[in-house]
Design an enzyme around this catalytic site. Structure first.
Site, PDB file in Angstrom:
ATOM      1  N   ARG A  67       0.881  -1.261   0.021  1.00  0.00           N
ATOM      2  CA  ARG A  67      -0.155  -0.020  -0.007  1.00  0.00           C
ATOM      3  C   ARG A  67       0.933   1.308   0.304  1.00  0.00           C
ATOM      4  NH1 ARG A  67      -4.889  -1.738   4.359  1.00  0.00           N
ATOM      5  NH2 ARG A  67      -4.676  -3.991   3.531  1.00  0.00           N
ATOM      6  N   VAL A  68       1.983   1.065   0.214  1.00  0.00           N
ATOM      7  CA  VAL A  68       3.144   2.232   0.352  1.00  0.00           C
ATOM      8  C   VAL A  68       3.463   2.571  -1.166  1.00  0.00           C
ATOM      9  CG1 VAL A  68       5.317   3.144   0.718  1.00  0.00           C
ATOM     10  CG2 VAL A  68       3.652   2.367   2.537  1.00  0.00           C
TER      11      VAL A  68
END
Lengths: 71, 505, 161
Positions: free
Chosen positions: B362-363
């Site tokens: 998700r980064v």
């Protein structure tokens, strides 16, 4: 019912026991007290008393331990 | 220090005032399975360290009106009913100093590797409140794992939590090991927390780390399968406490929890023995909080707070690929993405057995080097198209030319993502390989020759154009003359090694 | 002497013709030949002179180049010597600094070890003192004193309840 455990390095005389019981009875007036006496040699000399969640240790051993932790 | 200073304390005996000692004490009512119930222990705090006679320690967890539930931490054999339990007044903490790097310790901070005790440093609490929102910063630096599939498609940043999830024997610990080995020279300290593992597995792991020279920047916290459940329960928090010691110094830390499934099981065991009510799958009600408070402490701090980071790689073992079970779903919702490993891929030879479709970070590209971002975009597309058409691969003779080309490209791209666990690839090598794959330079090479092609090509690149390799290591964007140099490099290699390029029959 | 005039004129004309013929067929070519040879010789002499000149020029150039090359070589030699000397000094300084740093680290470590050792000794002395006290007390208390102690302690406990 409150359990009181008294441990001493030599057996206590009856007068001594009576004295202790009387003062404890005075403190815990509302409750029924049950006394149990034990001989514990590692106390070196003296006695310790545990009631409820508290321990009152006046023996020489505890004093030596106090010393050890204080210095 | 002169003698008189040190022993001045001793001489102060004379001044001591001794009187009746009044302490809070309890008596052991029952002791079974590592849990001690004592009667009323007044004034005891939750999570406080208590002691039975000096060297036997316990942790007070259940505070009730008439009794206290204590889990025993060490030296349990000496406890008898009627023994006194004393408060220590201290919350559980571990002693950490700079010398802890390279050591193997147990969750109480004692040395397990047979060497000297850890030097006295700072006392770090095992339970701590995670840094607040204001103290943090967004994740912006990459953490290179050295694995092509991860660094290109599921990039991990410093300060991120990335879950490694899969069945048994799918290579979860291998990914963790590869990440640790790749941190050599990257100025990242590593901590490996082994929870409930076999001692033989751990010994092998530590031996591998030593052989590859990784122990000079790694600490191992071990609570193996024969340790009491209380120590297995505390192990991740001990590891986190060690990590926070270095975080306070502004360093970057990588911490790996292997694995949190056994941690949850140890906690379940303790909770059930403490007679706490059980919930789904017999886990206690706060098993989510168990992991969330642990993983929230992995963070990236802003400059005012030192700029350090803790990257967490928790590992969860699923049963029969079921990611919708209780603990896996809990931890997936806590972490910033997952690397999903599948048994089918592993058995069919794809190692690391990462399912690119279900894995996510998700980064993402915020923590990826520019060069990698450039080449990885097309990589993902090729793989996605290949997956879609994979079912048709059996009919390859009946398909049109475009589909065949996509399939061939996809096969080669999948092939170059395979990597042995003990081969760490630098950013430059990864970019070189992926660039060659996505731009079609591998389409003429046989799929079975690709492993050899990779080795030859990388050594060719390093010897022929080391300047380009140096430039790629910085991770800056590839454009203009650098791109020309890259293309020329591949052409030169093609001429120098014609045996890879099949002749058209 | 009437024939002699005709003969003289004839002889003069004869002589003249022979002279003309000689001049034309022998004198001029021979002169030409001689001129040619002279020219050739002169040209050769000139060419030789030029070659000599060229040789001298080349000699000069050679000497110049040699001189320059020698100078360059000497300059490079000096530079290399200087560089080597400065490198050697740098290495020496570096190793001196390293040695000093290591020394400092050792002294610091030694100081730390000494401190820890002293602390440990202190702990051991404390423990020894306590156990000595225990032993002494245990032995030296006789029954009467014991009883008195216990009485005393009972009072203390009652006070602190």
């Amino acid at each position: 019912m409150l359990q009181i455990n008294i441990a001493s390095s030599i057996p206590l005389s009856d007068s001594q026991k009576k004295k202790l019981e009387a003062s404890l009875q005075k403190k815990y007036q509302r409750e029924e007290l049950q006394f149990s006496y034990q001989i514990k040699e590692e106390l070196i000399a003296g006695l310790s008393l545990s009631v409820g969640g508290k321990l009152y240790d006046a023996s020489l051993r505890s004093r030596l331990n106090q010393l050890a932790s204080k210095i | 220090m002169s003698k008189s200073d040190i022993f001045a304390n001793l001489n102060s005996i004379k001044n001591q005032d001794l009187n009746v000692e009044k302490v809070s004490v309890g008596r052991v009512i029952s002791y079974a399975d590592g849990i001690v119930f004592t009667d009323e222990l007044q004034d005891v705090q939750a999570g406080e360290l208590v002691t039975f006679d000096g060297d036997v320690y316990g942790l007070a967890l259940n505070l009730e009106k008439n009794r206290v539930g204590i889990i025993v931490l060490s030296g349990s054999a000496k406890i008898k009913t009627g023994d006194f339990v004393y408060r220590t007044g201290k919350i559980l903490s571990i002693n950490v100093s700079d010398e802890i790097v390279g050591r193997v310790i147990n969750p109480l901070g004692q040395a397990e590797d047979g060497k000297s005790a850890i030097a006295v440093g700072k006392q770090m609490f095992l339970e701590k409140i995670a840094p607040g929102v204001i103290d943090r910063e967004g994740v912006n630096q990459p953490l290179q794992t050295g694995i092509k599939a991860v660094d290109a498609l599921i990039p991990i940043g410093r300060g991120q939590r990335e879950l490694i999830i899969g069945d048994r024997n799918t290579g979860k610990s291998s990914i963790a090991l590869a990440s640790i080995l790749n941190q050599k020279g990257q100025d990242v300290l590593c901590i490996y927390v082994a929870i409930g593992q076999k001692k033989s597995t751990l010994a092998q792991f530590v031996q591998t780390l030593e052989d590859k020279g990784a122990m000079s920047y790694t600490t191992v916290v071990s609570a193996s399968a024969s340790e009491p459940a209380s120590l297995q329960f505390l192990a991740p928090y001990s590891g986190q406490a060690v990590a926070e010691y270095f975080l306070e110094q502004g360093k970057d830390v990588l911490i790996i929890f292997d694995d949190l499934s056994k941690h949850a099981q140890a906690y379940r065991e303790i909770s059930l023995l403490l007679k706490r009510p059980s919930g789904r799958e017999a886990y206690p009600g706060d098993v989510f909080y168990l992991h969330s408070r642990l993983l929230e402490r992995a963070c990236k701090l802003n400059k005012e707070n030192g700029g350090g980071s803790i990257t967490a790689l928790p590992i969860i073992e699923t049963q029969a690929n079921d990611v919708s079970a209780y603990i896996p779903t809990n931890v997936i919702s806590i972490t910033d993405g997952q690397i999903y490993l599948e048994t089918d891929l592993f058995n069919s030879g794809m190692r690391p057995a990462i399912n690119i479709g279900l894995s996510v970070s998700r980064v993402g590209s915020a923590a990826q080097l520019k060069a990698m971002k450039q080449v990885a975009g097309s990589l993902k597309l090729d793989l996605a198209q290949f997956r879609e058409l994979a079912a048709f691969a059996q009919f390859s003779s009946d398909l049109d030319a475009t589909t065949k080309k996509l399939l061939e490209r996809g096969k080669r791209v999948s092939e170059i993502l395979k990597q042995p666990w003990d081969l760490q690839m630098s950013v430059a090598d990864q970019v070189l390989m992926i660039y060659a794959a996505v731009n079609g330079y591998l389409d003429e090479v046989e799929v079975t020759d690709l492993a050899e092609w990779e080795i030859d090509y990388l050594s060719f690149a390093n010897s022929n154009n080391p300047k380009l390799v140096e430039y790629l290591l910085t991770g800056a964007k590839i454009e203009g003359d650098k791109e020309e140099a890259l293309k020329k490099l591949i052409e030169d290699f093609k001429k120098a090694h014609p045996r890879f390029y099949k002749k058209e029959v | 002497m009437d024939i002699q005039l005709a003969q003289i004129i004839f002889q003069i004309i004869n002589f003249g013709v022979v002279l003309a013929a000689l001049t034309h067929f022998i004198y001029k070519p021979v002169l030409k030949l001689l001129n040619d040879r002279r020219e050739k010789v002169t040209a050769a002499a000139e060419a030789a002179g030029e070659v000599m000149q060229e040789k001298e020029d080349l000699e000069r150039v050679r000497e110049n180049t040699l001189l320059k090359a020698n100078q360059k070589a000497k300059k490079m030699e000096d530079e290399i010597k200087k560089e080597a000397r400065s490198q050697a000094k740098l290495l020496l300084d570096q190793s001196k600094a390293e040695l000093a740093a290591r020394e400092a680290k050792f002294t610091a470590e030694l100081a730390k070890m000494k401190k820890e050792e002293l602390k440990r000794m202190e702990k051991e002395i404390k423990a020894a003192a306590i156990s000595m006290a225990e032993k002494v007390l245990g032995e030296s208390i006789d029954a009467k004193k014991h009883q008195k102690l216990i009485d005393q302690q009972i009072n203390e406990i009652i006070e602190s309840l």
